[in-house]
Design a protein around this motif. Structure first.
Motif, PDB file in Angstrom:
ATOM      1  N   UNK A 136      43.919  40.128  31.191  1.00 36.85           N
ATOM      2  CA  UNK A 136      43.014  41.334  31.765  1.00 36.85           C
ATOM      3  C   UNK A 136      43.799  42.555  31.340  1.00 36.85           C
ATOM      4  N   UNK A 137      45.131  42.376  31.702  1.00 37.82           N
ATOM      5  CA  UNK A 137      46.001  43.600  31.265  1.00 37.82           C
ATOM      6  C   UNK A 137      46.175  43.943  29.782  1.00 37.82           C
ATOM      7  N   UNK A 193      42.263  44.106  40.917  1.00 44.14           N
ATOM      8  CA  UNK A 193      42.230  43.170  42.069  1.00 44.14           C
ATOM      9  C   UNK A 193      41.964  41.752  41.432  1.00 44.14           C
ATOM     10  N   UNK A 194      41.477  41.605  40.359  1.00 45.31           N
ATOM     11  CA  UNK A 194      41.436  40.427  39.530  1.00 45.31           C
ATOM     12  C   UNK A 194      42.749  39.771  39.196  1.00 45.31           C
ATOM     13  N   UNK A 195      43.872  40.662  38.576  1.00 40.41           N
ATOM     14  CA  UNK A 195      45.012  40.322  38.248  1.00 40.41           C
ATOM     15  C   UNK A 195      45.738  39.963  39.617  1.00 40.41           C
ATOM     16  N   UNK A 196      45.694  40.694  40.778  1.00 41.52           N
ATOM     17  CA  UNK A 196      46.378  40.311  41.855  1.00 41.52           C
ATOM     18  C   UNK A 196      45.808  38.784  42.523  1.00 41.52           C
ATOM     19  N   UNK A 229      34.818  41.643  31.649  1.00 45.25           N
ATOM     20  CA  UNK A 229      35.695  40.808  31.017  1.00 45.25           C
ATOM     21  C   UNK A 229      36.052  39.387  31.712  1.00 45.25           C
ATOM     22  N   UNK A 230      35.734  39.220  32.862  1.00 47.24           N
ATOM     23  CA  UNK A 230      35.793  38.041  33.269  1.00 47.24           C
ATOM     24  C   UNK A 230      34.725  36.969  32.612  1.00 47.24           C
ATOM     25  N   UNK A 231      33.542  37.398  32.030  1.00 51.72           N
ATOM     26  CA  UNK A 231      32.685  36.516  31.494  1.00 51.72           C
ATOM     27  C   UNK A 231      33.029  36.376  30.157  1.00 51.72           C
ATOM     28  N   UNK A 232      33.762  37.388  29.436  1.00 45.64           N
ATOM     29  CA  UNK A 232      34.384  37.316  28.173  1.00 45.64           C
ATOM     30  C   UNK A 232      35.375  36.074  28.177  1.00 45.64           C
ATOM     31  N   UNK A 249      49.177  33.516  27.996  1.00 45.20           N
ATOM     32  CA  UNK A 249      48.593  34.649  28.860  1.00 45.20           C
ATOM     33  C   UNK A 249      47.963  33.565  30.071  1.00 45.20           C
ATOM     34  N   UNK A 250      47.685  34.272  31.077  1.00 47.45           N
ATOM     35  CA  UNK A 250      46.993  33.932  32.531  1.00 47.45           C
ATOM     36  C   UNK A 250      45.779  34.800  32.387  1.00 47.45           C
ATOM     37  N   UNK A 251      44.877  34.646  33.356  1.00 48.14           N
ATOM     38  CA  UNK A 251      43.763  35.454  33.570  1.00 48.14           C
ATOM     39  C   UNK A 251      44.300  36.936  34.079  1.00 48.14           C
TER      40      UNK A 251
END
Length: 799
Positions: free
Chosen positions: A477-478, A281-284, A507-510, A471-473
């Motif tokens: 993430x991938x 979901x975060x990737x999309x 992962x988002x917090x990292x 890299x993007x978010x």
């Protein structure tokens, strides 16, 4: 006797109260004749700081490291101590004989509850666990009838404490060791440092990449008014280093007809995507809307807790359990609002097919995939961001019940004279699940061997090989989720396959943490390491603490933590391993004998001063001649150049007399430009190539120059003012966006300051895109087609 229910947040506590009946609001808790409901505020307890064990440890010294407590202790957090005291009094009430852990159903929720009970002894009271996957009234009521014994989650609790204590040991000791050894505050951790290393490694690839220019010859063919393009191929090669080769081919085939030499057709079936877990979901959301991972998580959490529209978002599963088979039709039937109702009706008409890509008990972990709850009573007044994320989730949910999509792939070889052009055409012949995303069936022409086709246009495209993308978010993430590709051991790969670096919830917090401490910066969608971040990874490499750089470290921990959760690994053995690792890291820092410095890197000279012949060394702010301190020289290359940073490698090139190419430099007028820099008179200067004189190749003027009012003509490689380049700078490149700009398009651009929509531009990644060319302040720019947002109204149809 009463039951005390402890939720993770006050909003969740109130939702539970609504499901269980009427309660009296006592401000700090809710109570009725059967239940008392109160709440934590996330983590309200924390591990002791080193100075809590021994006051002398408030001073950071190398000789006091490693700090390894004999027994880890906890304390209430200062800013939430009042909340802790409320829970303490409630837990100790004599009329309470049962305590229910209603914190989030996962590792962190388990830890929050158990930390509190470590500090407040429940004295033999019954401990139960509420395990929720959605916040609807029906789900809460159902799960309260199926409360589980808290002891079933003892292994999850052990893994939670082990993870927290391991992070403390490595983080505290590595941060203090590196900070004291190198005198600059350096934050290190078992998850953030390997994540930073992934970003830095990509940056090094990009910087070391040498771009090579190449050319392609593209033809435009007409088959019964169907236009398709083909790329010239010889000896299986479509990219050529010499333009002259293609110019000769172009001359030979110009004005000739072509013949279809071969046709190869295949139908490719594509299954619907899997349901969303948090990472997907975060990737999309990042790809579609540019949302950061943290922003998406915050929105999803709101849709779960406040709106009750979706199930638990912090999941790493993309499947549903078989127990939901009877519930799914109810959710689909409840979708009676635009624009999704048509898809829901169609699914019910064709019948719900529960494939193994949807129902998979083995693929469900603590929670199942993110889906709508079926309770759509809170659809009104969604924010725009909430609408966007909910739209992604509900469309993905509906799409999985549709059949495969079918694409007809046609590979053509078109022959012109003795020259061959290859084409790959795709037509969607059965939309299947793609119907949910607005795709429709496409008509396609019939191609037959030996068909004659017209050659409508020919153009030589000038391109460059491209370095790996930053890299993007989404892509980071991938990389974090699939960190198994950095690991050789199969068992560790499996652990990483399930959990990766970090967890979906962290992962988002990292990523945000790396930005917060100044190791990474977000530039638009891109994540770029700062000089400090690059230096930290280089320093850790010099010290040879590979354990802090490799995803294998996280893989090893996650593998063992998962086994602890399942009762298959001893937690004491795990902690002994972590303590040994901590000791090893500290020892390597203490015994390091090199001269690397975090602010200046190596103490080796960068080069020779062009002014006095002295050695040039790196300093925190620049690259300075050694004789500056003596007052006999003033040579310096400052690191900061507008919005760019001059790196050590760049400085070395400049000192060697070479030019350095910089892209997207921000001018004083807030416009980006590309340029080369070079040392001129011992100062860094921008070098702009003077445009070469070009002859007019067509004497018919195209229009009036917007800069000086003279006539614009077609020249060899540009359309330019007749006074270009000596007296006027106006020009339009003949090739823009991977295609040749036509004379008629230039005429319209000069007259109306905007072309018609052009549909065959090609991006640097080889993808087609549509855009207008617009003329603003004497410059030509792309203006992209305004794609109106899809109808996302949530008005219920009147029945």
């Amino acid at each position: 006797m009463k039951t005390l229910i402890i939720a993770e947040k006050p909003t969740v506590a109130r939702d539970i109260a609504k499901a269980l009946g009427k309660f009296k609001d006592e401000k700090e808790y809710l109570e009725n004749e059967r239940y008392v409901i109160s709440w934590s505020l996330g983590h309200i307890c924390e591990l002791y700081e080193p100075e809590d064990y021994n006051k002398k440890l408030s001073y950071w010294t190398l000789q006091d490291l490693p700090i390894i407590p004999e027994e880890f202790k906890f304390k209430p957090k200062k800013d939430t101590k009042d909340r802790f005291n409320v829970l303490k009094k409630l837990i100790q009430r004599k009329d309470i004989d049962t305590i229910v852990n209603a914190c989030d159903a996962g590792r962190e929720g388990e830890l929050i509850f158990r930390e509190i009970l470590l500090l407040v002894n429940p004295k033999g009271k019954n401990l139960k666990r509420l395990w929720l996957s959605s916040m609807t009234k029906e789900e809460i009521t159902k799960e309260f009838k199926n409360l589980r014994d808290a002891s079933e989650f003892d292994n999850l609790g052990k893994a939670s404490f082990a993870r927290e204590e391991a992070d403390w040991l490595v983080g505290i000791n590595a941060t203090r060791a590196f900070t004291r050894r190198w005198g600059d505050l350096l934050s290190l951790g078992r998850v953030q440092t390997p994540t930073l290393n992934i970003i830095v490694a990509r940056e090094k690839e990009i910087k070391s990449f040498v771009s090579e220019k190449y050319f392609e010859l593209e033809a435009e063919f007409d088959k019964d008014n169907f236009i398709y393009s083909g790329t010239y191929i010889k000896d299986n090669e479509t990219k050529f280093k010499k333009r002259e080769i293609l110019e000769n081919i172009l001359k030979n085939v110009k004005g000739k007809n072509g013949i279809i030499e071969s046709v190869e057709e295949n139908v490719i079936k594509t299954p619907p995507p899997l349901l969303y877990d948090l990472t997907e979901l975060q990737r999309d959301a990042n790809k579609t809307f540019g949302f950061s991972a943290q922003r998406t998580l915050d929105i999803a959490q709101n849709l779960y807790e406040k709106r009750k529209l979706i199930t638990y978002p912090r999941t790493d599963s993309r499947y549903l359990p078989s127990t939901l088979k009877t519930y799914i039709p109810q959710i689909i039937k409840a979708i009676k609002f635009e624009p999704y109702d048509l898809f829901a009706k169609e699914i019910l008409q064709i019948g719900i097919n529960f494939t193994a890509r949807i129902i998979n008990d083995k693929g469900v972990t603590d929670h199942y995939a993110i889906i709508p709850t079926g309770d759509f009573s809170n659809l009104k007044d969604l924010t725009k961001d909430e609408e966007k994320i909910f739209d992604l989730i509900i469309r993905r949910f509906l799409s999985v019940f549709y059949p495969y999509s079918e694409t007809k792939k046609i590979n053509l070889t078109t022959k012109v004279m003795d020259n061959h052009f290859v084409s790959s055409l795709n037509f969607l012949i059965e939309p299947g699940f793609q119907k949910v995303y607005g795709k429709e069936k496409e008509e396609y022409p019939t191609f037959i061997k030996d068909d004659i086709v017209l050659v409508r246009d020919l153009k030589i495209l000038e391109k460059e090989t491209q370095p790996p993308s930053r890299f993007t978010d989404a892509t980071l993430l991938s990389a974090m989720e699939n960190a198994g590709r950095f690991v050789e051991e199969d068992e560790l790969k499996e652990a990483l396959k399930e959990k990766g670096i970090g967890t979906p919830a962290t992962r988002a917090q990292i990523i945000e943490r790396l930005i917060e401490v100044g190791y990474v910066e977000r530039v638009g969608k891109l994540l770029m390491p700062t000089e400090k971040g690059m230096r930290l990874i280089e320093l850790v490499s010099h010290v040879k603490v590979e354990e802090l750089l490799s995803p294998a470290l996280t893989g090893e921990w996650e593998y063992k933590l998962l086994r602890i959760e399942k009762g298959k690994y001893d937690v004491d053995k795990f902690m002994e391993g972590i303590k040994g690792l901590t000791t090893k890291i500290v020892l390597k820092v203490k015994t390091y004998s090199g001269d690397y410095h975090i602010k200046t890197g190596s103490k080796e000279p960068v080069g020779v001063c062009p002014k006095c012949g002295g050695q040039v060394y790196e300093t925190p702010k620049g690259f300075t001649c050694e004789n500056v301190e003596k007052g006999t020289c003033d040579f310096v290359i400052w690191k900061k150049l507008k919005n760019k940073t001059i790196t050590r490698d760049m400085a070395r090139e400049l000192l060697n007399g070479n030019r350095v190419k910089l892209k997207r430099i921000l001018s004083n007028g807030k416009k980006y430009f590309d340029a080369e820099i070079q040392l001129v008179d011992n100062k860094v200067s921008f070098i702009f190539e003077k445009p070469k004189e070009e002859t007019i190749t067509n004497s018919e003027p195209l229009g009036t120059c917007p800069k000086c009012g003279s006539q614009v003509y077609e020249k060899e490689t540009v359309y330019a003012c007749e006074n270009y380049p000596e007296k006027c700078t106006f020009r339009i490149k003949k090739v823009m966006g991977g295609r040749e700009i036509k004379r008629d398009e230039v005429k319209k651009l000069l007259k109306d300051h905007k072309t018609e929509l052009i549909s065959d531009f090609i991006s640097v990644k080889g993808k087609n895109f549509k855009a207008y060319l617009v003329l603003e302040d004497g410059s030509v720019k792309f203006e992209f087609e305004n794609k109106n947002a899809k109808n996302r109204s949530y008005r219920r149809k009147q029945k």
